[in-house]
Design a protein around this motif. Structure first.
Motif, PDB file in Angstrom:
ATOM      1  N   PHE A  30      45.265  45.855  44.487  1.00 10.49           N
ATOM      2  CA  PHE A  30      44.479  45.386  43.154  1.00 10.49           C
ATOM      3  C   PHE A  30      44.423  44.067  42.984  1.00 10.49           C
ATOM      4  O   PHE A  30      45.417  43.368  43.150  1.00 10.49           O
ATOM      5  N   ASP A  95      40.884  43.412  38.499  1.00 12.24           N
ATOM      6  CA  ASP A  95      41.230  45.008  38.048  1.00 12.24           C
ATOM      7  C   ASP A  95      42.025  44.919  36.973  1.00 12.24           C
ATOM      8  O   ASP A  95      41.890  45.878  36.185  1.00 12.24           O
ATOM      9  N   LEU A 163      43.921  53.247  36.690  1.00 16.65           N
ATOM     10  CA  LEU A 163      43.729  52.569  38.035  1.00 16.65           C
ATOM     11  C   LEU A 163      44.582  53.105  39.187  1.00 16.65           C
ATOM     12  O   LEU A 163      45.650  53.766  38.798  1.00 16.65           O
TER      13      LEU A 163
END
Length: 163
Positions: A30, A95, A163
Motif C-alpha cells: 500500500f 491508499d 483496505l
C-alpha cells in the motif's frame, strides 16, 4: 484516500508506532503518507541555507528541489494554522494517510499509551479512539494491542478503513 490517526500523550510511543506502521503497511503493497502535528515551533530548514534565507526574506512559500526529494514550505506569517482537511488537500493521492496527533479531530484513531506517563488513557474520554496500543495491561471496552505488535495494529487499521 483513507485516513487513520495515531494519538496519545507526549512520549506515549506515537512516532515509533507510526514509523513501524508505515514500514509494515508499505511492505504489504500500500502507498502511505503521513501528517505529523507539532504543538511547538518547528523548523525543517537550517539557518544560513538558501531556502532558509528565502523564507527569512519574506517568501510565502519556498519549494526546495533536489535529485532525491522536494519539499514545499509555507510560512503562515500570522495567518491561522491550516485545518487537517486543508492539509490533506495538499497531499498526492495514496491508499492511506497516517496522522500523528490531532487528538481532537474527528477521524478514527489508535491511542499509543505508555504506563510511564502516569496519565489515564485518552480513550476513556475520546470516542474517536477505536483501539489502544499499550506497553501494559489496560482496562478498556476497546480492542487493546501490545504497543509493539505492529502487525496486529496494522491489520486492525487496514480492516477499519477497508483496505
Amino acid at each position: 484516500m483513507k485516513i487513520y490517526g495515531i494519538t496519545g500523550w507526549k512520549n506515549g510511543g506515537k512516532t515509533g508506532l507510526v514509523e513501524r506502521l508505515v514500514a509494515e503497511i508499505t511492505a504489504r503493497g500500500f502507498a502511505v503518507s503521513t501528517i505529523k502535528h507539532a504543538h511547538h515551533r518547528t523548523d525543517v530548514d537550517q539557518p544560513g541555507r538558501d531556502s532558509f534565507r528565502h523564507r527569512e526574506a519574506g517568501a510565502q512559500q519556498v519549494l526546495l528541489s533536489s535529485p532525491n526529494r522536494w519539499a514545499l514550505m509555507s510560512e503562515l506569517r500570522d495567518a491561522p494554522e491550516p485545518t487537517l482537511d486543508e492539509l490533506l488537500g495538499h497531499l498526492s493521492p495514496v491508499d492511506l494517510v497516517l496522522i500523528e496527533g490531532y487528538k481532537r479531530d474527528a477521524h478514527p484513531k489508535v491511542e499509543a499509551f505508555r504506563t510511564e506517563n502516569g496519565k489515564p488513557t485518552l480513550a476513556s474520554e475520546n470516542d474517536t479512539i477505536r483501539a489502544v496500543a499499550a506497553d501494559c495491561a489496560v482496562e478498556s471496552n476497546l480492542p487493546v494491542f501490545d504497543l509493539n505488535d505492529t502487525g496486529a495494529i496494522a491489520d486492525f487499521i487496514l480492516a477499519e478503513v477497508g483496505l
